[in-house]
Design a protein around this motif. Structure first.
Motif, PDB file in Angstrom:
ATOM      1  N   MET A   1      33.761  39.422  80.730  1.00  0.00           N
ATOM      2  CA  MET A   1      34.143  39.043  79.373  1.00  0.00           C
ATOM      3  C   MET A   1      35.657  38.823  79.281  1.00  0.00           C
ATOM      4  N   ALA A   2      36.084  37.815  78.538  1.00  0.00           N
ATOM      5  CA  ALA A   2      37.502  37.535  78.392  1.00  0.00           C
ATOM      6  C   ALA A   2      38.109  38.462  77.350  1.00  0.00           C
ATOM      7  N   CYS A   3      39.412  38.669  77.471  1.00  0.00           N
ATOM      8  CA  CYS A   3      40.074  39.576  76.536  1.00  0.00           C
ATOM      9  C   CYS A   3      40.727  38.836  75.376  1.00  0.00           C
ATOM     10  N   VAL A   4      40.619  37.485  75.365  1.00  0.00           N
ATOM     11  CA  VAL A   4      41.179  36.709  74.256  1.00  0.00           C
ATOM     12  C   VAL A   4      40.376  36.992  72.985  1.00  0.00           C
ATOM     13  N   LYS A   5      41.069  37.069  71.889  1.00  0.00           N
ATOM     14  CA  LYS A   5      40.418  37.303  70.600  1.00  0.00           C
ATOM     15  C   LYS A   5      40.593  36.069  69.715  1.00  0.00           C
ATOM     16  N   ALA A   6      39.524  35.737  68.963  1.00  0.00           N
ATOM     17  CA  ALA A   6      39.603  34.602  68.031  1.00  0.00           C
ATOM     18  C   ALA A   6      38.476  34.732  67.023  1.00  0.00           C
ATOM     19  N   SER A   7      38.710  34.269  65.819  1.00  0.00           N
ATOM     20  CA  SER A   7      37.687  34.347  64.776  1.00  0.00           C
ATOM     21  C   SER A   7      36.480  33.498  65.149  1.00  0.00           C
ATOM     22  N   PRO A   8      35.318  33.829  64.610  1.00  0.00           N
ATOM     23  CA  PRO A   8      34.128  33.011  64.869  1.00  0.00           C
ATOM     24  C   PRO A   8      34.341  31.542  64.516  1.00  0.00           C
ATOM     25  N   ASP A   9      35.075  31.291  63.394  1.00  0.00           N
ATOM     26  CA  ASP A   9      35.331  29.888  63.011  1.00  0.00           C
ATOM     27  C   ASP A   9      36.161  29.179  64.074  1.00  0.00           C
ATOM     28  N   ALA A  10      37.174  29.868  64.602  1.00  0.00           N
ATOM     29  CA  ALA A  10      38.008  29.259  65.643  1.00  0.00           C
ATOM     30  C   ALA A  10      37.180  28.967  66.889  1.00  0.00           C
ATOM     31  N   GLN A  11      36.279  29.876  67.202  1.00  0.00           N
ATOM     32  CA  GLN A  11      35.426  29.667  68.373  1.00  0.00           C
ATOM     33  C   GLN A  11      34.476  28.484  68.153  1.00  0.00           C
ATOM     34  N   GLN A  12      34.002  28.356  66.928  1.00  0.00           N
ATOM     35  CA  GLN A  12      33.131  27.221  66.619  1.00  0.00           C
ATOM     36  C   GLN A  12      33.872  25.890  66.807  1.00  0.00           C
ATOM     37  N   ARG A  13      35.165  25.905  66.533  1.00  0.00           N
ATOM     38  CA  ARG A  13      35.944  24.677  66.717  1.00  0.00           C
ATOM     39  C   ARG A  13      35.947  24.246  68.179  1.00  0.00           C
ATOM     40  N   LEU A  14      35.803  25.197  69.085  1.00  0.00           N
ATOM     41  CA  LEU A  14      35.753  24.850  70.507  1.00  0.00           C
ATOM     42  C   LEU A  14      34.536  23.973  70.820  1.00  0.00           C
ATOM     43  N   LEU A  15      33.444  24.199  70.106  1.00  0.00           N
ATOM     44  CA  LEU A  15      32.265  23.367  70.329  1.00  0.00           C
ATOM     45  C   LEU A  15      32.527  21.929  69.885  1.00  0.00           C
ATOM     46  N   ALA A 203      27.799  26.245  73.892  1.00  0.00           N
ATOM     47  CA  ALA A 203      27.096  27.086  72.915  1.00  0.00           C
ATOM     48  C   ALA A 203      26.052  27.948  73.610  1.00  0.00           C
ATOM     49  N   LEU A 204      25.834  29.117  73.023  1.00  0.00           N
ATOM     50  CA  LEU A 204      24.718  29.969  73.444  1.00  0.00           C
ATOM     51  C   LEU A 204      23.576  29.693  72.485  1.00  0.00           C
ATOM     52  N   ARG A 205      22.488  29.094  72.987  1.00  0.00           N
ATOM     53  CA  ARG A 205      21.345  28.766  72.150  1.00  0.00           C
ATOM     54  C   ARG A 205      20.073  29.295  72.801  1.00  0.00           C
ATOM     55  N   ARG A 206      19.353  30.074  71.990  1.00  0.00           N
ATOM     56  CA  ARG A 206      18.085  30.647  72.451  1.00  0.00           C
ATOM     57  C   ARG A 206      18.244  31.362  73.793  1.00  0.00           C
ATOM     58  N   GLY A 207      19.363  32.082  73.884  1.00  0.00           N
ATOM     59  CA  GLY A 207      19.599  32.891  75.078  1.00  0.00           C
ATOM     60  C   GLY A 207      20.005  32.084  76.297  1.00  0.00           C
ATOM     61  N   ARG A 208      20.360  30.809  76.116  1.00  0.00           N
ATOM     62  CA  ARG A 208      20.721  29.962  77.255  1.00  0.00           C
ATOM     63  C   ARG A 208      22.093  29.348  77.052  1.00  0.00           C
ATOM     64  N   CYS A 209      22.886  29.318  78.109  1.00  0.00           N
ATOM     65  CA  CYS A 209      24.192  28.662  78.067  1.00  0.00           C
ATOM     66  C   CYS A 209      23.976  27.161  78.148  1.00  0.00           C
ATOM     67  N   ASP A 220      23.152  40.811  80.236  1.00  0.00           N
ATOM     68  CA  ASP A 220      24.222  40.005  79.642  1.00  0.00           C
ATOM     69  C   ASP A 220      24.002  39.798  78.148  1.00  0.00           C
ATOM     70  N   LEU A 221      22.750  39.555  77.769  1.00  0.00           N
ATOM     71  CA  LEU A 221      22.458  39.364  76.352  1.00  0.00           C
ATOM     72  C   LEU A 221      22.732  40.637  75.558  1.00  0.00           C
ATOM     73  N   ARG A 225      25.390  41.022  72.437  1.00  0.00           N
ATOM     74  CA  ARG A 225      25.027  41.585  71.118  1.00  0.00           C
ATOM     75  C   ARG A 225      26.002  42.675  70.701  1.00  0.00           C
ATOM     76  N   ALA A 226      26.476  43.437  71.684  1.00  0.00           N
ATOM     77  CA  ALA A 226      27.359  44.564  71.378  1.00  0.00           C
ATOM     78  C   ALA A 226      28.808  44.133  71.195  1.00  0.00           C
ATOM     79  N   ALA A 227      29.146  42.889  71.574  1.00  0.00           N
ATOM     80  CA  ALA A 227      30.536  42.440  71.512  1.00  0.00           C
ATOM     81  C   ALA A 227      30.957  42.171  70.071  1.00  0.00           C
ATOM     82  N   ALA A 228      32.240  42.397  69.805  1.00  0.00           N
ATOM     83  CA  ALA A 228      32.788  42.135  68.476  1.00  0.00           C
ATOM     84  C   ALA A 228      32.771  40.633  68.198  1.00  0.00           C
TER      85      ALA A 228
END
Length: 250
Positions: A1-15, A203-209, A220-221, A225-228
C-alpha cells in the motif's frame, strides 16, 4: 500500500486522467498507424522504381537510336557501292569478261549484304519501338502514381489535422483535470504512467483491478476494506494506483 494520502474525490480525478491518457494514447496510435502512411510508402516506392525505369528506358532508347543510325548508314554504304558498280556496268566501262564476272559477283554479294543489313535495321527498329512503348507506359503509370500520391497525401493531411484537433482538446481537458489533483498524488500517477503503458491508475470494480484485469484475493480485499478513505492504494499485481468506486464490491 502507498503512503500517499488524498481525498476520495481527488482519487476519482485520477480515473478521469487515466481515461484521457487512454484516449490520447489511442489518438497517437491512430496517427502513427494511418493506412495512408503505408499507402504513401508503397506509392513512393513505386514512383522511385518508375523513375529508375524511365531513366534506364531513356538510356536504352538512346543506345538503340545510335545502333539504328549505324545500321542505316551501313545499308546506305552498301547501296552506294551497288549503285556505283551498276553504273559501271551500264556505262560499259568493263571490257574484260573476267572483270565483268567479278563485278556481277560483287553486286550479288552486296545485295545479299544489303538484305542482311536491312534485317538488322528492322530488328533494331522493332526493339526501339518496344522500348519506346515501355517508356510511354512507365511514364503514364508514373503520372497516375503522382496523382495518387497527391490524393493520398491530401487524405493523410486531413486525417492528421482532425487527429491533431482531437488531441488538442483531450490534452486541454487533461490539463484541467490534472490541475485539480494534489501535486504529490499527480507526481505518483505520472511516474506510474510512464512505467505502465501510459496509464497510472485503474478502478477497482467488483473486486477486480481494471488495469491488469485480475481479481484481487481475499486478503487484499480485506486490507482494502480496512484502509482509510484518504489512503491511496496500489494494486498488488500491476502496481497501478487502485481507485475505489461504488462498484468495487467491498
Amino acid at each position: 500500500m502507498a503512503c500517499v494520502k488524498a481525498s476520495p474525490d481527488a482519487q476519482q480525478r485520477l480515473l478521469e486522467l487515466a481515461d484521457l491518457d487512454s484516449e490520447l494514447g489511442r489518438l497517437d496510435h491512430t496517427r502513427r498507424n494511418l493506412p495512408e502512411h503505408a499507402e504513401l510508402a508503397r506509392l513512393q516506392q513505386r514512383d522511385g522504381e518508375l523513375r529508375d525505369s524511365l531513366a534506364a528506358a531513356g538510356a536504352r532508347e538512346g543506345d538503340l537510336h545510335r545502333e539504328q543510325a549505324k545500321s542505316e548508314a551501313d545499308v546506305e554504304q552498301v547501296r552506294s557501292r551497288i549503285d556505283r558498280d551498276r553504273k559501271r556496268l551500264d556505262a560499259g566501262q568493263v571490257a574484260s569478261p573476267r572483270e565483268l564476272e567479278n563485278l556481277q559477283s560483287e553486286i550479288a554479294s552486296l545485295l545479299r549484304r544489303q538484305d542482311d543489313l536491312e534485317e538488322i535495321v528492322l530488328d533494331v527498329m522493332e526493339r526501339r519501338e518496344a522500348a519506346e512503348a515501355g517508356r510511354q507506359s512507365a511514364a503514364a503509370e508514373r503520372e497516375q502514381v503522382t496523382a495518387d500520391i497527391e490524393a493520398v497525401t491530401g487524405r493523410r493531411d486531413a486525417a492528421l489535422a482532425d487527429l491533431a484537433e482531437e488531441t488538442g482538446k483531450a490534452a486541454d481537458r487533461r490539463a484541467a483535470v490534472a490541475a485539480d489533483v494534489p501535486a504529490d498524488l499527480l507526481d505518483l500517477y505520472e511516474r506510474l504512467r510512464v512505467q505502465h503503458g501510459g496509464v497510472g491508475a485503474a478502478a477497482l470494480r467488483r473486486g477486480r483491478c481494471e488495469g491488469c484485469h485480475l481479481t484481487l484475493n481475499t486478503v487484499d480485499l480485506r486490507a482494502i476494506r480496512a484502509a482509510a478513505e484518504d489512503e491511496v492504494l496500489r494494486c498488488e499485481e500491476c502496481r497501478r494506483i487502485l481507485v475505489r468506486t461504488a462498484e468495487s464490491g467491498l
